[in-house]
Design a protein around this motif. Structure first.
Motif, mmCIF file in Angstrom:
data_model
loop_
_atom_site.group_PDB
_atom_site.id
_atom_site.type_symbol
_atom_site.label_atom_id
_atom_site.label_comp_id
_atom_site.label_asym_id
_atom_site.label_seq_id
_atom_site.Cartn_x
_atom_site.Cartn_y
_atom_site.Cartn_z
ATOM 1 N N ALA A 39 30.573 40.583 38.453
ATOM 2 C CA ALA A 39 30.706 41.610 39.478
ATOM 3 C C ALA A 39 30.644 40.950 40.854
ATOM 4 O O ALA A 39 30.180 39.815 41.005
ATOM 5 C CB ALA A 39 29.596 42.642 39.335
ATOM 6 N N GLN A 51 38.159 40.119 37.550
ATOM 7 C CA GLN A 51 36.837 39.868 36.972
ATOM 8 C C GLN A 51 36.930 39.684 35.459
ATOM 9 O O GLN A 51 36.247 38.822 34.885
ATOM 10 C CB GLN A 51 35.892 41.023 37.313
ATOM 11 C CG GLN A 51 35.551 41.116 38.794
ATOM 12 C CD GLN A 51 34.633 42.288 39.120
ATOM 13 O OE1 GLN A 51 34.050 42.906 38.218
ATOM 14 N NE2 GLN A 51 34.491 42.612 40.396
ATOM 15 N N THR A 79 31.702 50.638 38.716
ATOM 16 C CA THR A 79 32.727 50.477 39.746
ATOM 17 C C THR A 79 33.086 51.817 40.373
ATOM 18 O O THR A 79 32.589 52.860 39.948
ATOM 19 C CB THR A 79 33.986 49.821 39.156
ATOM 20 O OG1 THR A 79 34.893 49.479 40.206
ATOM 21 C CG2 THR A 79 34.678 50.733 38.164
#
Length: 398
Positions: A39, A51, A79
C-alpha cells in the motif's frame, strides 16, 4: 495462535500504509503471520494495478511450487478513501469552501460524484479487476474493507456547511434530497450505497470463485461499534490524528481487533479452535432470520403468487444504522406511497412517529414519490434491499 506459515499482503491507501502500523498490518501481527505491505499513502483506487504487480513479482513474498501464491495468503485491501476525498475537494474548492467564508457562488458549484446517485461504480470495477489479478496469482483469501464514510469523523464537520448549502440550493435533488432536509441525510444514504455496492461485489466474486473466500470488512460498522463501546468522548478524543481523517495508532489497534474477529470467524484457515462445550439449540421462533453479512432478514427465495396469477415480491428494509431490519411482501405494481403504507404496518413499534415521514433509498437515491411510477419501473425487484430513512415531516416530499 501464531501462524508463521501465513502471509498477509496489504494493499491500498494511507489507511493501509501510514507513519505507524495500520490496522491491516496490526492484523497480520495479531495473526502471527508475515506481513508485506504494498500500500502507499496518497494512492488512488487505480494504483491497485501497480501494487498487485509489485506483490506478484516481489522476491520477498513466499511462493508455492509453480510460482503461485500459497493458499496460506491473506490479501487485505483498503482503498477509495482518497478517490472520494478528491471528488469532494474538487467541488468544494470550486465554490463551496469560498461560500463558507463569505465568498464563492454555491449555485455555480458542480455536484461532486460522491453526492450523485450510485457512487463508486467505477471504483468497484477496478477493485474487482485487482481481486481477479490476485486470484490468478494464486491468492484464495481476501479481506476487502469498505470506504470510511463515517460522519463522526472530524473532517466531515468541515464539509457539512458546504453540504448544507448544496442541499438548500437544490444541488442534491438527484439523490431525492431537497431543501430543508438534514444535510447528514445525503452522506448517510451515499455511505449506505457504497456499503451495499462493496458487499455485492464481494458476493459476486465468491459466486464466481467457489474455492476462494472473499470477506467484506464493514469498516464503518466497526467504527460505530467502537464509538458505542468506548463512549463518544473517549472515542472522539482518541481515534483521530491531526489530519482529522486518519486513525491514531490507538485507533488502528482497535480496528485491528475488529478485523481480527472477522478474519478468524470467516476464513477457514484462520479459525480459532472451537470450544469444547456443545452448542445449545436455539428455541423455535417465528421471528425472521437475520443475515450477519447484510443485516436484513433472509427470504425464502420464492415469490408468492396471488389468486389472480400476479406475482408478489419480497423487499428487504433496514434503517440507516442497520439495527432495525424487516421484510415486506408487496406487489411490483405498487407506487412508493402504497409501499410505504405496507412497510409502516410491518415496521417495529416506534419506528416512525407521527412527527416524521419515512422515505426509501436504493443505490444512493431516494425512490420517487410518483403517483403513477411503479416499484418495478423504479428498479425494485424481488430480494431488493431498501434503506428506510425517517425524516421530519416538515421536509419536502418528492
Amino acid at each position: 495462535m501464531p501462524r508463521p506459515h501465513w502471509s498477509v499482503l496489504v494493499f491500498g491507501d494511507s489507511w493501509a500504509e501510514y507513519m505507524y502500523p495500520t490496522w491491516a498490518q496490526v492484523l497480520g501481527r495479531r495473526l502471527g503471520a508475515t506481513v508485506h505491505s504494498f500500500a502507499q499513502a496518497g494512492s488512488m483506487c487505480a494504483d491497485l494495478r501497480s501494487q498487485a504487480q509489485r506483490a506478484i513479482t516481489s522476491p520477498q513474498v513466499s511462493k508455492a511450487p509453480g510460482g503461485l501464491l500459497p493458499a496460506e495468503t491473506l490479501v487485505v485491501v483498503h482503498t477509495c478513501g482518497n478517490d472520494f476525498i478528491m471528488k469532494m475537494a474538487e467541488a468544494f474548492m470550486g465554490g463551496g469552501l469560498g461560500s463558507m467564508f463569505g465568498g464563492g457562488n454555491i449555485s455555480g458549484m458542480a455536484t461532486p460524484e460522491m453526492l450523485q446517485p450510485n457512487p463508486g461504480v467505477r471504483e468497484v470495477v477496478v477493485i474487482t479487476e485487482f481481486l481477479e489479478t490476485m486470484h490468478r496469482a494464486g491468492a484464495r483469501n481476501f479481506l476487502v474493507s469498505g470506504v470510511p464514510i463515517f460522519l463522526d469523523m472530524p473532517v466531515f464537520n468541515m464539509a457539512m456547511p458546504v453540504i448544507t448549502a448544496m442541499v438548500n440550493s437544490g444541488k442534491l435533488e438527484a439523490l431525492g434530497v431537497s431543501p430543508g432536509d438534514p444535510p447528514r441525510l445525503a452522506v448517510e444514504v451515499q455511505a449506505i450505497a457504497l456499503h451495499d455496492l462493496w458487499e455485492e461485489m464481494v458476493q459476486e466474486f465468491n459466486g464466481k470463485h467457489s474455492e476462494s473466500t472473499c470477506v467484506f470488512f464493514d469498516e464503518v460498522a466497526a467504527l460505530e461499534r467502537l464509538r458505542l463501546s468506548f463512549g463518544p468522548a473517549v472515542f472522539d478524543r482518541s481515534m483521530w490524528d491531526f489530519s482529522m481523517f486518519h486513525p491514531t495508532a490507538w485507533g488502528h489497534e482497535q480496528l485491528a481487533i475488529e478485523a481480527h474477529k472477522v478474519s478468524t470467524e470467516k476464513f477457514p484457515g484462520l479459525r480459532e479452535p472451537s470450544p469444547t462445550t456443545p452448542p445449545t439449540s436455539a428455541p423455535a421462533t417465528s421471528s425472521p432470520t437475520f443475515s450477519a453479512a447484510s443485516g436484513y432478514s433472509a427470504s425464502s427465495g420464492t415469490s408468492e403468487v396471488k389468486a389472480d396469477g400476479a406475482k408478489k415480491m419480497t423487499v428487504h428494509i433496514r434503517n440507516v444504522k442497520g439495527d432495525v431490519a424487516f421484510e415486506v411482501l408487496c406487489d411490483p405494481s405498487w407506487t412508493t406511497s402504497r409501499f410505504r403504507e405496507k412497510a409502516l404496518e410491518k415496521a417495529p413499534s416506534g419506528f416512525a412517529d407521527s412527527g416524521c415521514v419515512c422515505v426509501f433509498a436504493m443505490k444512493g437515491k431516494f425512490l420517487a414519490e410518483s403517483q403513477t411510477e411503479t416499484l418495478e419501473q423504479m428498479g425494485v425487484q424481488d430480494g431488493t434491499q431498501l434503506i428506510a430513512v425517517v425524516k421530519p415531516r416538515s421536509s419536502s416530499m418528492r
